[in-house]
Design a protein around this motif. Structure first.
Motif, PDB file in Angstrom:
ATOM      1  N   GLU A 114       0.844  -1.193   0.000  1.00  0.00           N
ATOM      2  CA  GLU A 114       0.000   0.000   0.000  1.00  0.00           C
ATOM      3  C   GLU A 114       0.879   1.242   0.000  1.00  0.00           C
ATOM      4  N   PHE A 115       0.469   2.233  -0.741  1.00  0.00           N
ATOM      5  CA  PHE A 115       1.273   3.443  -0.853  1.00  0.00           C
ATOM      6  C   PHE A 115       0.476   4.667  -0.433  1.00  0.00           C
ATOM      7  N   ASP A 116       1.111   5.502   0.383  1.00  0.00           N
ATOM      8  CA  ASP A 116       0.511   6.789   0.714  1.00  0.00           C
ATOM      9  C   ASP A 116       0.651   7.709  -0.484  1.00  0.00           C
ATOM     10  N   ASP A 122      11.447  12.982  -2.462  1.00  0.00           N
ATOM     11  CA  ASP A 122      12.123  11.832  -1.872  1.00  0.00           C
ATOM     12  C   ASP A 122      11.176  10.655  -1.746  1.00  0.00           C
ATOM     13  N   MET A 123       9.942  10.980  -1.397  1.00  0.00           N
ATOM     14  CA  MET A 123       8.957   9.924  -1.256  1.00  0.00           C
ATOM     15  C   MET A 123       8.666   9.293  -2.615  1.00  0.00           C
ATOM     16  N   VAL A 124       8.690  10.111  -3.663  1.00  0.00           N
ATOM     17  CA  VAL A 124       8.505   9.576  -5.010  1.00  0.00           C
ATOM     18  C   VAL A 124       9.637   8.595  -5.326  1.00  0.00           C
ATOM     19  N   ARG A 125      10.867   9.019  -5.014  1.00  0.00           N
ATOM     20  CA  ARG A 125      12.018   8.138  -5.284  1.00  0.00           C
ATOM     21  C   ARG A 125      11.881   6.837  -4.504  1.00  0.00           C
ATOM     22  N   ARG A 126      11.465   6.965  -3.243  1.00  0.00           N
ATOM     23  CA  ARG A 126      11.343   5.771  -2.408  1.00  0.00           C
ATOM     24  C   ARG A 126      10.290   4.825  -2.970  1.00  0.00           C
ATOM     25  N   GLN A 127       9.174   5.414  -3.426  1.00  0.00           N
ATOM     26  CA  GLN A 127       8.098   4.551  -3.940  1.00  0.00           C
ATOM     27  C   GLN A 127       8.507   3.877  -5.241  1.00  0.00           C
ATOM     28  N   ILE A 128       9.258   4.603  -6.068  1.00  0.00           N
ATOM     29  CA  ILE A 128       9.752   3.981  -7.301  1.00  0.00           C
ATOM     30  C   ILE A 128      10.612   2.771  -6.937  1.00  0.00           C
ATOM     31  N   ARG A 129      11.499   2.948  -5.931  1.00  0.00           N
ATOM     32  CA  ARG A 129      12.374   1.836  -5.510  1.00  0.00           C
ATOM     33  C   ARG A 129      11.549   0.687  -4.957  1.00  0.00           C
ATOM     34  N   ASP A 130      10.559   1.012  -4.120  1.00  0.00           N
ATOM     35  CA  ASP A 130       9.753  -0.051  -3.496  1.00  0.00           C
ATOM     36  C   ASP A 130       9.031  -0.883  -4.549  1.00  0.00           C
ATOM     37  N   VAL A 131       8.442  -0.201  -5.537  1.00  0.00           N
ATOM     38  CA  VAL A 131       7.685  -0.927  -6.551  1.00  0.00           C
ATOM     39  C   VAL A 131       8.628  -1.781  -7.391  1.00  0.00           C
ATOM     40  N   ALA A 132       9.773  -1.196  -7.806  1.00  0.00           N
ATOM     41  CA  ALA A 132      10.716  -1.946  -8.629  1.00  0.00           C
ATOM     42  C   ALA A 132      11.229  -3.166  -7.875  1.00  0.00           C
ATOM     43  N   GLU A 133      11.498  -2.966  -6.590  1.00  0.00           N
ATOM     44  CA  GLU A 133      11.962  -4.069  -5.731  1.00  0.00           C
ATOM     45  C   GLU A 133      10.934  -5.195  -5.716  1.00  0.00           C
ATOM     46  N   ALA A 134       9.678  -4.826  -5.469  1.00  0.00           N
ATOM     47  CA  ALA A 134       8.629  -5.838  -5.377  1.00  0.00           C
ATOM     48  C   ALA A 134       8.432  -6.553  -6.710  1.00  0.00           C
ATOM     49  N   LEU A 135       8.707  -5.849  -7.803  1.00  0.00           N
ATOM     50  CA  LEU A 135       8.539  -6.455  -9.125  1.00  0.00           C
ATOM     51  C   LEU A 135       9.740  -7.320  -9.491  1.00  0.00           C
ATOM     52  N   GLY A 136      10.784  -7.249  -8.663  1.00  0.00           N
ATOM     53  CA  GLY A 136      11.999  -7.991  -8.994  1.00  0.00           C
ATOM     54  C   GLY A 136      12.809  -7.304 -10.079  1.00  0.00           C
TER      55      GLY A 136
END
Lengths: 460, 151
Positions: A114-116, A122-136
């Motif tokens: 879930e994303f706020d 910075d939060m945009v950068r973090r979310q990009i990383r989180d999604v890419a991570e989860a996608l492998g």
């Protein structure tokens, strides 16, 4: 005031979400996105073959930067039924949207992120990383972030503090966006002085028109002034990071229906009816009981048919016999889940709610001896709606999923207290009707107050 | 406006007991309602304690309708329209109208809920919007007919 400018600034960020070519073989991933913002990231970062579906909003080019990419992807409407049928292994959603679907995904043990709504770059950068991570696909996030930072660096040097042009975003219903928001970050990066921030406003806030004018935002750049965008009163929110669309709306109050009291005439009519109680009322009713029985039987048959039909109709096609077999053997297949956990409760609630409304309608018309009476006339349902609205806007419904109906029940009982004390006295039935009208308008006012005080710009 | 999208068995478990209590209270008032058609004084003289009847029926409405609105939101016009549709079929005794009205209300809401799914309007039309769209003109018709009768 410089909506087009702000929009332009924001378009820069949206455009950063560029589509990357598929670099490697598809990871063993079935991704479903239930939120407009996560749609953008999924469309940019995931392999096309891994995308099960994105929301229908992703195809709307006025709010979605990736609308062209979304056009070739399957879409969903954020319902639990679609989610279960898709059998995803990764569910991406917003913190405030499609709560029922996300609740079911969690219960089924799916991986849910879930994303706020992002409030800073910075939060945009973090979310990009989180999604890419989860996608492998962690390497893609770095490419995307580098592109974002490159575009930010390419922006012209901003004027020193105090000399920057003053701008602000002014949305429908007089809402603006202050500090601690992505739009503010975009305005800063684009070299503007955000009026709302200077006024000490944070996040989504109401900006009175007088304050806006007194704040003297600079006139728009003629380059953008020709834009056909109206400055205020736009129906759609800005395309900017509006992750809060697709949010379940709570029950709104209904205005009280003015009840036309025709007591004298009704009394005459009902007296005529009552005089013949127990006897056949008219020529055709030779046997009232048998006719009642026939009516009841046919209504019950109709209800049963509609109940079954309700379980068979839905967003996704369903192999009913397979679902029933799975259910019988205790297997949890998507079809069985959809049939038993989603459609069955829906049909059952439809039946129960309808029966309640029909029954209480008939009782109210009898009790108040008024043909225009209905269940809402005593204000109980308006108060229930108010209770649900409070549960929704205080954020209680985010903590536990049944807060909404629970709040509704509490609201209903708030209405009963004054009604109950009145009903026990020898007062006329008119007193109850008047009390009902008062409770109805009080509930309406309280609901409007709750919406008024809530921070959601689209509530009012 | 009301809707039944994505409700779970938890919602049923929360609402059904309260609705059941409400139904029992409401159905228990049938005889008193018949008597009440003769006027409050007559009903009293027939031995009905009107205050207690009223309290029972109002509590019943609060339990049942409160629970219904809590889980589904406001679904308008069902409670208004259904008794009117069925009254010509059962006559003017309120007690004989109660159970048919309950079943009829169930049919109407199920049918409307099927309709909002069947219409395929993209994001689903809200159930309460549909019932109000159909119910409001019916309500108007009803008012017009009452006017004509009154003249």
């Amino acid at each position: 005031m410089l909506t087009p400018l702000a929009r332009q600034a924001f378009a820069a960020f949206s455009a950063l979400v560029t589509l990357l070519p598929a670099l490697a073989a598809a990871p063993a991933s079935r991704v479903i996105s239930l939120n407009l913002c996560t749609d953008q990231l999924v469309l940019a970062l995931a392999d096309r073959s891994a995308i099960v579906s994105v929301t229908y909003l992703a195809r709307d080019c006025t709010i979605s930067a990736q609308c062209r990419a979304a056009a070739s992807e399957p879409i969903n409407y954020g319902t639990a039924e679609e989610l279960v049928a898709a059998e995803p292994d990764l569910v991406l959603g917003g913190r405030y949207t499609t709560r029922p679907a996300i609740g079911i995904a969690r219960r089924l043990g799916m991986k849910v992120l879930e994303f706020d709504p992002p409030s800073s770059l910075d939060m945009v950068r973090r979310q990009i990383r989180d999604v890419a991570e989860a996608l492998g696909r962690p390497e893609r996030s770095e490419t995307m972030i580098a592109a974002l930072d490159g575009r930010l660096a390419a922006l012209p040097q901003a004027a020193p503090e105090g000399e920057r042009p003053v701008a602000t975003v002014y949305q429908a219903n007089g809402m603006t966006v202050g500090a601690n928001s992505l739009i503010d970050a975009a305005l800063q990066a684009a070299g503007f002085d955000n009026l709302a921030r200077r006024l000490g406003l944070e996040n989504y806030m109401y900006l009175p028109l007088e304050t806006l004018i007194a704040g003297r935002p600079d006139p728009p750049d003629p380059q953008y002034a020709a834009s056909d965008l109206p400055l205020a009163g736009r129906e759609r929110p800005e395309p900017s990071g509006d992750c809060r669309r697709h949010r379940p709306r709570s029950a709104h109050h209904r205005p009280a229906i003015a009840v036309d009291l025709r007591l004298a005439r009704d009394r005459r009519r009902y007296r005529a009816a009552g005089a013949s109680a127990g006897a056949p009322r008219d020529g055709t009713a030779i046997n009232g009981k048998a006719r009642d029985g026939l009516l009841l039987a046919s209504l019950a048959l109709l209800a049963a048919t509609l109940f079954v039909a309700s379980a068979l109709i839905g967003r996704v096609p369903l192999a009913v016999s397979a679902a029933v077999t799975d259910l019988w053997h205790g297997r949890t297949s998507p079809a069985a889940l959809i049939l038993f956990q989603l459609r069955f409760p829906r049909a059952l609630l439809g039946l129960l709610v309808g029966m309640t409304l029909g029954l209480s309608g008939a009782v109210m018309q009898g009790l108040l001896r008024n043909p225009l009476a209905e269940p809402g006339v005593l204000g109980v349902s308006a108060m229930a709606a108010f209770g649900a609205v409070v549960a929704f806007y205080t954020g209680l419904s985010l903590r536990f999923s049944l807060a909404l109906p629970f709040g509704g029940i509490v609201g209903a009982f708030l209405a009963v207290a004054p009604l109950g004390s009145l009903a026990g006295t020898r007062g006329s039935i008119f007193v109850m009707l008047l009390a009902g009208a008062a409770i109805n308008s009080l509930a309406g006012a309280l609901t409007a107050l709750a919406l008024n005080l809530s921070p959601n710009p689209y509530a009012a | 406006m009301g809707s039944l999208v994505d409700r779970s068995l938890d919602h049923v478990a929360l609402a059904a007991p309260l609705m059941a209590i409400g139904w029992v209270l409401l159905l228990s008032g049938g005889r008193a309602l018949d008597a009440l058609t003769l006027g409050e004084e007559t009903a009293r003289s027939l031995g009905f304690a009107l205050e207690r009847v009223r309290l029972r029926l109002i509590l019943g409405t609060a339990f049942a309708v409160g629970a219904a609105v809590a889980v589904s939101g406001a679904i308008g016009f069902v409670g208004l329209v259904i008794p009117h549709l069925l009254r010509p079929l059962v006559g003017h005794e309120p007690s004989r109208l109660l159970v048919p009205s309950a079943l009829g209300g169930g049919c109407l809401v199920l049918a409307a809920d099927i309709a909002v799914r069947w219409l395929r309007t993209g994001p689903e039309l809200r159930l309460g919007v549909l019932t109000a769209l159909i119910g409001a003109p019916f309500f108007l018709l009803l008012v017009l007919r009452l006017r004509r009768e009154a003249i």
